[in-house]
Design an enzyme around this catalytic site. Structure first.
Site, PDB file in Angstrom:
ATOM      1  N   MET A   1     -28.921  -8.630 -14.665  1.00 35.14           N
ATOM      2  CA  MET A   1     -29.465  -9.921 -14.325  1.00 35.14           C
ATOM      3  C   MET A   1     -29.553 -10.502 -14.867  1.00 35.14           C
ATOM      4  O   MET A   1     -29.899 -11.652 -15.309  1.00 35.14           O
ATOM      5  CB  MET A   1     -30.837  -9.118 -14.984  1.00 35.14           C
TER       6      MET A   1
ATOM      7  N   ALA B   1     -27.400 -13.492 -16.995  1.00 36.99           N
ATOM      8  CA  ALA B   1     -27.433 -14.152 -18.726  1.00 36.99           C
ATOM      9  C   ALA B   1     -26.503 -12.684 -19.241  1.00 36.99           C
ATOM     10  O   ALA B   1     -26.707 -12.419 -20.564  1.00 36.99           O
ATOM     11  CB  ALA B   1     -28.744 -13.418 -19.519  1.00 36.99           C
TER      12      ALA B   1
ATOM     13  N   HIS C   1     -23.498 -11.406 -20.703  1.00 36.51           N
ATOM     14  CA  HIS C   1     -22.441 -11.129 -22.731  1.00 36.51           C
ATOM     15  C   HIS C   1     -21.715 -10.266 -22.772  1.00 36.51           C
ATOM     16  O   HIS C   1     -21.337  -9.600 -21.373  1.00 36.51           O
ATOM     17  CB  HIS C   1     -23.771 -11.227 -23.475  1.00 36.51           C
TER      18      HIS C   1
ATOM     19  N   GLY D   1     -21.057  -6.994 -23.874  1.00 37.24           N
ATOM     20  CA  GLY D   1     -22.305  -5.990 -23.212  1.00 37.24           C
ATOM     21  C   GLY D   1     -20.907  -5.829 -21.574  1.00 37.24           C
ATOM     22  O   GLY D   1     -20.691  -5.050 -21.252  1.00 37.24           O
ATOM     23  N   HIS D   2     -22.106  -6.905 -20.840  1.00 32.84           N
ATOM     24  CA  HIS D   2     -21.602  -7.182 -19.033  1.00 32.84           C
ATOM     25  C   HIS D   2     -19.964  -7.315 -18.562  1.00 32.84           C
ATOM     26  O   HIS D   2     -19.472  -6.701 -17.681  1.00 32.84           O
ATOM     27  CB  HIS D   2     -22.580  -7.820 -18.279  1.00 32.84           C
TER      28      HIS D   2
ATOM     29  N   GLY E   1     -24.140   0.920 -18.827  1.00 26.54           N
ATOM     30  CA  GLY E   1     -23.695   0.317 -20.113  1.00 26.54           C
ATOM     31  C   GLY E   1     -24.585   1.976 -21.242  1.00 26.54           C
ATOM     32  O   GLY E   1     -26.193   1.957 -20.654  1.00 26.54           O
TER      33      GLY E   1
ATOM     34  N   LYS F   1     -25.728   1.294 -23.430  1.00 30.93           N
ATOM     35  CA  LYS F   1     -27.186   0.997 -24.256  1.00 30.93           C
ATOM     36  C   LYS F   1     -28.339   1.219 -23.734  1.00 30.93           C
ATOM     37  O   LYS F   1     -29.654   1.966 -24.229  1.00 30.93           O
ATOM     38  CB  LYS F   1     -26.655  -0.852 -24.627  1.00 30.93           C
TER      39      LYS F   1
ATOM     40  N   VAL G   1     -21.419  -2.400 -26.734  1.00 25.81           N
ATOM     41  CA  VAL G   1     -20.868  -3.547 -27.105  1.00 25.81           C
ATOM     42  C   VAL G   1     -21.855  -3.918 -28.586  1.00 25.81           C
ATOM     43  O   VAL G   1     -23.010  -4.532 -27.370  1.00 25.81           O
ATOM     44  CB  VAL G   1     -20.417  -4.485 -26.219  1.00 25.81           C
TER      45      VAL G   1
ATOM     46  N   ARG H   1     -32.222 -10.276 -24.357  1.00 24.78           N
ATOM     47  CA  ARG H   1     -33.484 -10.926 -24.646  1.00 24.78           C
ATOM     48  C   ARG H   1     -32.610 -11.220 -26.134  1.00 24.78           C
ATOM     49  O   ARG H   1     -33.612 -11.493 -27.047  1.00 24.78           O
ATOM     50  CB  ARG H   1     -34.120  -9.743 -25.037  1.00 24.78           C
TER      51      ARG H   1
HETATM   52  P1  AMP Z   1     -28.497  -5.984 -17.936  1.00 23.98           P
HETATM   53  O1  AMP Z   1     -28.243  -7.096 -17.421  1.00 23.98           O
HETATM   54  O2  AMP Z   1     -29.968  -6.083 -19.502  1.00 23.98           O
HETATM   55  O3  AMP Z   1     -29.746  -4.986 -17.412  1.00 23.98           O
HETATM   56  O4  AMP Z   1     -27.462  -4.502 -17.944  1.00 23.98           O
HETATM   57  C1  AMP Z   1     -27.111  -4.685 -16.892  1.00 23.98           C
HETATM   58  C2  AMP Z   1     -25.759  -3.573 -17.059  1.00 23.98           C
HETATM   59  O5  AMP Z   1     -25.443  -4.003 -18.770  1.00 23.98           O
HETATM   60  C3  AMP Z   1     -26.450  -2.152 -17.860  1.00 23.98           C
HETATM   61  O6  AMP Z   1     -26.043  -1.134 -17.347  1.00 23.98           O
HETATM   62  C4  AMP Z   1     -26.939  -2.491 -19.210  1.00 23.98           C
HETATM   63  O7  AMP Z   1     -25.966  -0.600 -19.914  1.00 23.98           O
HETATM   64  C5  AMP Z   1     -25.471  -2.745 -19.681  1.00 23.98           C
HETATM   65  N1  AMP Z   1     -25.687  -3.653 -20.725  1.00 23.98           N
HETATM   66  C6  AMP Z   1     -25.907  -3.835 -21.915  1.00 23.98           C
HETATM   67  N2  AMP Z   1     -25.692  -4.922 -23.198  1.00 23.98           N
HETATM   68  C7  AMP Z   1     -25.145  -4.002 -23.159  1.00 23.98           C
HETATM   69  C8  AMP Z   1     -24.031  -3.887 -24.623  1.00 23.98           C
HETATM   70  N3  AMP Z   1     -24.994  -4.212 -25.289  1.00 23.98           N
HETATM   71  N4  AMP Z   1     -23.140  -2.435 -23.663  1.00 23.98           N
HETATM   72  C9  AMP Z   1     -22.625  -2.123 -23.394  1.00 23.98           C
HETATM   73  N5  AMP Z   1     -23.391  -2.259 -21.575  1.00 23.98           N
HETATM   74  C10 AMP Z   1     -24.317  -3.018 -21.936  1.00 23.98           C
END
Ligand code: AMP
Length: 281
Positions: free
Chosen positions: A30, A32, A34, A36-37, A147, A149, A176, A187
């Site tokens: 989505m 933003a 970091h 993790g992504h 992730g 997460k 991460v 967030r």
């Molecule tokens: P989002 O943008 O929050 O929908 O996350 C996109 C992808 O990044 C999803 O598969 C999440 O699980 C993964 N993700 C978000 N935060 C982390 C993190 N801290 N460590 C690993 N993967 C992450």
């Protein structure tokens, strides 16, 4: 990096890669972005020839009183980061491109979608599985990276792919964290400095549960109590859930056996954070 705003454009580019015999690794996000992504992008790079990513703040996975409109949007910066990481194809559609006004079809993984975050965020996982199945139909990746997460999300998407025979492999990548242990999340930018410190309670509670488990405690209720006691030290934090569940069907466990997912969600002010760990017996 090529950026596609239309389904047609994205589909043509990913088909061209497949025709050229290049396996596609896909990272849905989505935005933003970091570390993790970016860890997912790096995993995709090592496992596929072409890396595709998507940035789409998906309205159907947000509840009516949730943060859809204020969700951080940092598109230019995200593009720079993805370019640097070697992403070849980026799909970044508008909401109207993804959802025709008369769209009537949703994908729901029944049962699992009502567990963990699904309880306090009704409709959330239905939005996730609907958009992810649409993205899979558009990108047609060989492997998709998610992730750990969002552990429930991984379990639900794996079940969806299996049940619907979607020809994609699902890879889960480790959480991460910031150096102090807070799980990275888009967030986290909502937190003020005090909340940022207090937010460590999620990780601390999981560490406590892990410690108790490693010293021989297998009773899930007791482990949950130990975790909740850590939250009692931070009265400003509102615990949403603290659960020990089966990693695949997300059913609550009485005893830890095999693999157990310890999952937590809590509110700091209006910000809802999640974290988890897996206990291996
Ligand atoms: P989002 O943008 O929050 O929908 O996350 C996109 C992808 O990044 C999803 O598969 C999440 O699980 C993964 N993700 C978000 N935060 C982390 C993190 N801290 N460590 C690993 N993967 C992450």
């Amino acid at each position: 990096m090529q950026i596609f705003r239309t389904i047609e454009g994205m589909r043509a580019a990913s088909r061209a890669a497949r025709v050229a015999g290049k396996p596609i690794g896909f990272v849905p996000t989505m935005g933003a972005l970091h570390e993790g992504h970016l860890s997912l992008v790096r995993a995709a790079k090592t496992h596929s020839d072409v890396v595709a990513a998507s940035i789409f703040v998906n309205p159907t996975q947000f509840g009516p009183n949730e943060d859809f409109s204020k969700y951080p949007r940092t598109f230019e910066r995200d593009c720079e980061l993805l370019t640097k990481e070697g992403v070849a194809l980026l799909f970044a559609p508008a909401v109207e491109e993804m959802y025709p006004v008369d769209a009537m079809t949703y994908v729901t993984v029944e049962g699992l979608s009502e567990r963990l975050c699904g309880k306090s965020r009704p409709g959330h996982f239905r939005g996730v599985t609907t958009v992810v199945s649409k993205l899979f139909a558009i990108v047609e990746p060989d492997i998709a990276f998610f992730g750990q997460k969002d552990a429930a999300q991984v379990a639900i998407i794996r079940r969806m792919v299996r049940d619907l025979n979607i020809p994609v492999e699902i890879a889960a990548c480790p959480i991460v964290r910031e150096t102090d242990g807070l799980a990275m999340s888009s967030r986290n930018t909502y937190l003020d400095p005090q909340q940022r410190k207090t937010a460590l309670v999620l990780h601390r509670s999981l560490e406590e549960v892990k410690r108790r488990f490693e010293s021989g405690e297998n009773n899930a209720y007791k482990l949950i109590e130990y975790g909740k006691q850590i939250f009692a030290e931070e009265p400003s934090v509102r615990l949403d859930y603290f659960e020990v569940v089966h990693t695949e069907n997300l059913e609550p466990l009485e005893q830890t056996a095999g693999q157990a997912l310890v999952a937590v969600a809590a509110y700091l002010g209006n910000t809802r954070l999640i974290d988890n760990c897996v206990l291996y017996a």
